[in-house]
Design a protein around this motif. Structure first.
Motif, mmCIF file in Angstrom:
data_model
loop_
_atom_site.group_PDB
_atom_site.id
_atom_site.type_symbol
_atom_site.label_atom_id
_atom_site.label_comp_id
_atom_site.label_asym_id
_atom_site.label_seq_id
_atom_site.Cartn_x
_atom_site.Cartn_y
_atom_site.Cartn_z
ATOM 1 N N ALA A 93 0.837 -1.205 0.000
ATOM 2 C CA ALA A 93 0.000 0.000 0.000
ATOM 3 C C ALA A 93 0.871 1.254 0.000
ATOM 4 O O ALA A 93 0.597 2.212 -0.725
ATOM 5 C CB ALA A 93 -0.931 -0.006 1.208
ATOM 6 N N MET A 94 1.930 1.240 0.801
ATOM 7 C CA MET A 94 2.767 2.442 0.865
ATOM 8 C C MET A 94 3.468 2.701 -0.464
ATOM 9 O O MET A 94 3.598 3.843 -0.887
ATOM 10 C CB MET A 94 3.760 2.329 2.013
ATOM 11 C CG MET A 94 3.073 2.625 3.332
ATOM 12 S SD MET A 94 4.205 2.980 4.669
ATOM 13 C CE MET A 94 4.927 1.412 4.864
ATOM 14 N N LEU A 95 3.910 1.615 -1.112
ATOM 15 C CA LEU A 95 4.596 1.801 -2.401
ATOM 16 C C LEU A 95 3.635 2.268 -3.496
ATOM 17 O O LEU A 95 4.062 2.800 -4.520
ATOM 18 C CB LEU A 95 5.293 0.513 -2.823
ATOM 19 C CG LEU A 95 6.532 0.162 -1.995
ATOM 20 C CD1 LEU A 95 7.106 -1.173 -2.432
ATOM 21 C CD2 LEU A 95 7.598 1.249 -2.088
ATOM 22 N N ALA A 96 2.332 2.074 -3.285
ATOM 23 C CA ALA A 96 1.354 2.546 -4.274
ATOM 24 C C ALA A 96 1.071 4.038 -4.103
ATOM 25 O O ALA A 96 0.390 4.646 -4.914
ATOM 26 C CB ALA A 96 0.056 1.751 -4.137
ATOM 27 N N GLY A 97 1.595 4.624 -3.029
ATOM 28 C CA GLY A 97 1.285 6.024 -2.751
ATOM 29 C C GLY A 97 2.407 6.970 -3.135
ATOM 30 O O GLY A 97 3.584 6.626 -3.050
ATOM 31 N N SER A 162 -5.274 8.591 1.828
ATOM 32 C CA SER A 162 -4.088 7.772 2.107
ATOM 33 C C SER A 162 -4.236 6.319 1.658
ATOM 34 O O SER A 162 -5.275 5.693 1.861
ATOM 35 C CB SER A 162 -3.790 7.792 3.597
ATOM 36 O OG SER A 162 -2.846 6.801 3.933
ATOM 37 N N ASP A 163 -3.170 5.781 1.095
ATOM 38 C CA ASP A 163 -3.106 4.344 0.802
ATOM 39 C C ASP A 163 -2.709 3.564 2.051
ATOM 40 O O ASP A 163 -3.295 2.530 2.365
ATOM 41 C CB ASP A 163 -2.100 4.090 -0.322
ATOM 42 C CG ASP A 163 -2.563 4.691 -1.637
ATOM 43 O OD1 ASP A 163 -3.610 4.264 -2.143
ATOM 44 O OD2 ASP A 163 -1.896 5.616 -2.137
ATOM 45 N N TYR A 227 -2.812 -5.186 -2.600
ATOM 46 C CA TYR A 227 -3.331 -3.824 -2.551
ATOM 47 C C TYR A 227 -3.541 -3.388 -3.992
ATOM 48 O O TYR A 227 -2.578 -3.211 -4.737
ATOM 49 C CB TYR A 227 -2.359 -2.881 -1.830
ATOM 50 C CG TYR A 227 -2.970 -1.513 -1.633
ATOM 51 C CD1 TYR A 227 -3.945 -1.304 -0.667
ATOM 52 C CD2 TYR A 227 -2.610 -0.443 -2.442
ATOM 53 C CE1 TYR A 227 -4.539 -0.059 -0.494
ATOM 54 C CE2 TYR A 227 -3.196 0.805 -2.281
ATOM 55 C CZ TYR A 227 -4.160 0.985 -1.304
ATOM 56 O OH TYR A 227 -4.748 2.219 -1.151
ATOM 57 N N LEU A 228 -4.771 -3.260 -4.392
ATOM 58 C CA LEU A 228 -5.071 -2.884 -5.778
ATOM 59 C C LEU A 228 -5.612 -1.460 -5.800
ATOM 60 O O LEU A 228 -6.611 -1.149 -5.159
ATOM 61 C CB LEU A 228 -6.096 -3.858 -6.376
ATOM 62 C CG LEU A 228 -6.473 -3.611 -7.840
ATOM 63 C CD1 LEU A 228 -5.253 -3.656 -8.757
ATOM 64 C CD2 LEU A 228 -7.494 -4.660 -8.305
ATOM 65 N N LYS A 229 -4.907 -0.614 -6.557
ATOM 66 C CA LYS A 229 -5.258 0.807 -6.579
ATOM 67 C C LYS A 229 -5.602 1.213 -8.005
ATOM 68 O O LYS A 229 -4.791 1.046 -8.912
ATOM 69 C CB LYS A 229 -4.054 1.602 -6.071
ATOM 70 C CG LYS A 229 -4.251 3.110 -6.051
ATOM 71 C CD LYS A 229 -3.020 3.801 -5.440
ATOM 72 C CE LYS A 229 -3.174 5.308 -5.437
ATOM 73 N NZ LYS A 229 -1.980 5.996 -4.943
ATOM 74 N N SER A 242 -9.374 2.037 -4.121
ATOM 75 C CA SER A 242 -8.333 1.060 -3.828
ATOM 76 C C SER A 242 -8.919 0.015 -2.893
ATOM 77 O O SER A 242 -9.858 0.301 -2.139
ATOM 78 C CB SER A 242 -7.120 1.727 -3.192
ATOM 79 O OG SER A 242 -7.435 2.173 -1.899
ATOM 80 N N VAL A 243 -8.378 -1.200 -2.989
ATOM 81 C CA VAL A 243 -8.854 -2.276 -2.123
ATOM 82 C C VAL A 243 -7.660 -3.007 -1.519
ATOM 83 O O VAL A 243 -6.724 -3.381 -2.227
ATOM 84 C CB VAL A 243 -9.741 -3.277 -2.901
ATOM 85 C CG1 VAL A 243 -10.158 -4.444 -2.001
ATOM 86 C CG2 VAL A 243 -10.991 -2.585 -3.447
ATOM 87 N N ALA A 244 -7.702 -3.191 -0.213
ATOM 88 C CA ALA A 244 -6.694 -3.979 0.496
ATOM 89 C C ALA A 244 -7.318 -5.300 0.895
ATOM 90 O O ALA A 244 -8.382 -5.324 1.519
ATOM 91 C CB ALA A 244 -6.217 -3.229 1.724
ATOM 92 N N VAL A 245 -6.660 -6.390 0.490
ATOM 93 C CA VAL A 245 -7.151 -7.725 0.829
ATOM 94 C C VAL A 245 -6.055 -8.503 1.524
ATOM 95 O O VAL A 245 -4.901 -8.489 1.075
ATOM 96 C CB VAL A 245 -7.526 -8.531 -0.443
ATOM 97 C CG1 VAL A 245 -8.137 -9.877 -0.060
ATOM 98 C CG2 VAL A 245 -8.475 -7.766 -1.327
#
Ligand SMILES: Cc1cc2nc3c(=O)[nH]c(=O)nc-3n(C[C@H](O)[C@H](O)[C@H](O)COP(=O)(O)OP(=O)(O)OC[C@H]3O[C@@H](n4cnc5c(N)ncnc54)[C@H](O)[C@@H]3O)c2cc1C
Ligand code: FES
Ligand code: FES
Lengths: 328, 211
Positions: A93-97, A162-163, A227-229, A242-245
């Motif tokens: 998630a952090m790397l997607a932000g 925020s991601d 983490y799909l954004k 975005s979705v966190a699974v």
């Protein structure tokens, strides 16, 4: 930018004391959100209290949890061996932000408190209850493409951008804070708040409190996290959805699962009912679709963001497929 | 140059005084300012300016491209403005001034960051490298060579930021594939769209192992 006093503090007590004695003082960490908002005139603290020299820069694997200090840089946390091993969803998630440069400065504490990207919040000529309580919400009837579909109020339909916060919500993190009355722990689900009639308050953190770190309990999800954004360009843009699974998978059976959504509400949106539905079930596209339908219950679109009513469940189904490895 | 010298001298004169001293002197100056003669005298001596300087400015010791600077800056001065406006290091560019374009990328203690979102005072004691400090005298850095060879720019406005970011991208270990390079260079926007050539330049430097 208005001028202000700048003060470097070397103890949490000194930071709390500064906040206690000056209601217009603000902490600054990476500065990547606050300095930006100060340039726009959205925020105008008369004093900045620099927390970068506090010793909250450690990442520690503890017996049943992972501790990350408040001033750890997002890039450092995302690349940390223990984070990657025990909580890979957080790293994803952090790397997607943001961008590499921003993540090198952005901190855990600052990211938890980053403010909305609603264009009317940034535009000081527009009414915005979050910026100026009581002034109205220009987004309600305005260009509300990026805005909320869950939990909004007639005072504010902004989203938390925020991601990182989406992953922390899925992972049941606890935020560690310290204030004039001592230390307390806030579950992340109670840290960010819905707008209600007080959209000026993003969180339940008191003005005089500081974040010292956060803790994520151990889990069995590490092998199946996604983490799909979805955003307007492939990188360096805020989430539309975005979705966190995170899944604890036993063969094809879902032993346990966590789901959270970003870009849809004033706070990271945990999908508890969908989790309940999937728990104990088989990881199949059919079940994922049912869960996505349930997750969308109560969603409400505005003039320009109706696309999110389709994009959100589709993103959720895709994220579940990726995390579980289920193809069809 | 003359201006700079005067400024430095003034800074030296001021450096021994605390903010409180100046607040005290402030009331004295307000008092003497009541007489026209004293007011003229005060303005001749630029006392007002010195006063506001002392209240608003903070000491900053910073190393930029190997050179130590001991300065006084307003807390609101960004690192980017310090570099460009004060130190005349105009190689670092101001694109958006909002963290959105990457033109202002520099290395702070070896790590790439956006100088437009950094307060200069927050970098007391830091070592900064800008595009001016990348080459070895007249000998260009391998990344600079590669950008020229691969046509990694058109107008060149984003280029200093791209190059600083590209060097860091390799140092961080994030240049192992074209996809990875594109992802980790996404914080540097090029309005001329030189992306394909920028990626080629970075790939070549990475494969050449020169940095
Ligand atoms: C162009 C751009 C693109 C971006 N894209 C994304 C994105 O795609 N996804 C994403 O998630 N984020 C994105 N960001 C936002 C970025 O992640 C945040 O700016 C960053 O996380 C903020 O951290 P910071 O340490 O710089 O906070 P600061 O700016 O220093 O502070 C932010 C707030 O937190 C408070 N604060 C800081 N530390 C503490 C503490 N220890 N205790 C209490 N309060 C504290 C400050 O007082 C301030 O109110 C983007 C930013 C920019 C500029
Ligand atoms: S000028 Fe700093 S990112 Fe654009
Ligand atoms: S070369 Fe013109 S902006 Fe990149």
């Amino acid at each position: 930018m208005n001028n202000f006093q700048y003060k470097r503090v070397s103890s949490p007590a000194a930071a709390i004391a500064e906040l206690s004695k000056d209601p217009a003082a603000k902490l600054v960490a990476g500065g990547t959100n606050l300095i930006d908002l100060m340039k726009y005139g959205v925020m105008a603290p008369d004093k900045l209290v620099d927390v970068n020299h506090l010793s909250f820069d450690a990442i520690k694997k503890e017996e049943r949890s992972l501790y990350i200090g408040a001033t750890v840089r997002n890039a450092v946390a995302a690349g940390n061996a223990d984070v990657l091993k025990y909580q890979p969803l957080l790293s994803q998630a952090m790397l997607a932000g943001a961008s590499a440069q921003l993540r090198n400065k952005a901190t855990m504490g600052g990211n938890l408190l980053q403010r909305t990207r609603c264009g009317y919040f940034y535009d000081i000529s527009a009414p915005c209850n979050k910026r100026v309580p009581g002034s109205g919400c220009a987004a309600l009837e305005g260009y509300n493409r990026m805005h909320a579909i869950f939990g909004a109020s007639s005072s504010c339909i902004a989203v938390n951008p925020s991601d990182m916060n989406v992953a922390l919500t899925a992972l049941d993190a606890t935020i560690l804070v310290s204030g004039p009355k001592g230390d307390r722990k806030i579950p992340v689900s109670e840290f960010h708040r819905l707008p209600g009639t007080h959209p000026e308050l993003d969180t339940t953190l008191d003005r005089k409190e500081i974040i010292t770190g956060l803790v994520i309990p151990d889990n069995n999800f590490a092998a199946h996290t996604t983490y799909l954004k979805v955003r307007d360009r492939i990188s360096y843009a805020f989430a539309l959805i975005s979705v966190a699974v995170a899944i604890d998978l036993d063969g094809t059976a879902i032993r346990d699962i966590r789901l959270a959504m970003g870009g849809v509400a004033h706070k990271p949106w945990r999908l508890t009912e969908a989790e309940q539905l999937l728990k104990g079930k088989q990881a199949t596209v059919e079940n994922f679709k049912m869960a996505a339908e349930l997750a969308m219950k109560g969603a409400k679109a505005y003039e320009h963001n109706a696309f999110k009513l389709k994009l959100a469940p589709n993103t959720m189904i895709q994220a579940l497929k990726t995390a579980s490895g289920v193809k069809a | 140059m003359i201006e700079n010298n005067t400024r430095e001298k003034e800074e030296k004169e001021l450096s021994g005084n605390s903010r409180r001293d100046f607040l005290k002197k402030s009331s004295v100056i307000t008092a003497i300012a009541l007489t026209p003669v004293a007011a003229v005298k005060a303005s001749d001596l630029k006392l007002d300016e010195k006063l506001s300087d002392a209240i608003e400015q903070m000491p900053l010791s910073i190393e930029i491209n190997g050179q130590q600077h001991n300065l006084k800056v307003e807390p609101r001065t960004t690192l980017l403005d310090l570099l460009r406006e004060r130190l005349k290091l105009t190689g670092t560019k101001k694109g958006c001034d909002q963290g959105q374009c990457g033109a202002c990328t520099v290395h702070i203690d070896g790590v790439r960051a956006l100088s437009c979102l950094q307060l200069a005072v927050m970098n007391d004691g830091a070592k900064i490298t800008t595009i001016e400090g990348l080459s070895d005298g007249d000998k260009l850095h391998p990344m600079q060579e590669a950008f020229i060879k691969h046509d990694g720019f058109q107008c060149g406005y984003c280029t200093p930021g791209q190059i600083m970011s590209a060097v860091a991208c390799i140092h961080e270990g994030h240049a192992n594939s074209e996809t990875e390079i594109r992802e980790f260079m996404s914080g540097n926007i090029c309005r001329c769209g030189a992306y394909a050539n920028i990626v080629n330049a970075i790939k070549e430097v990475k494969e050449g192992g020169a940095i």
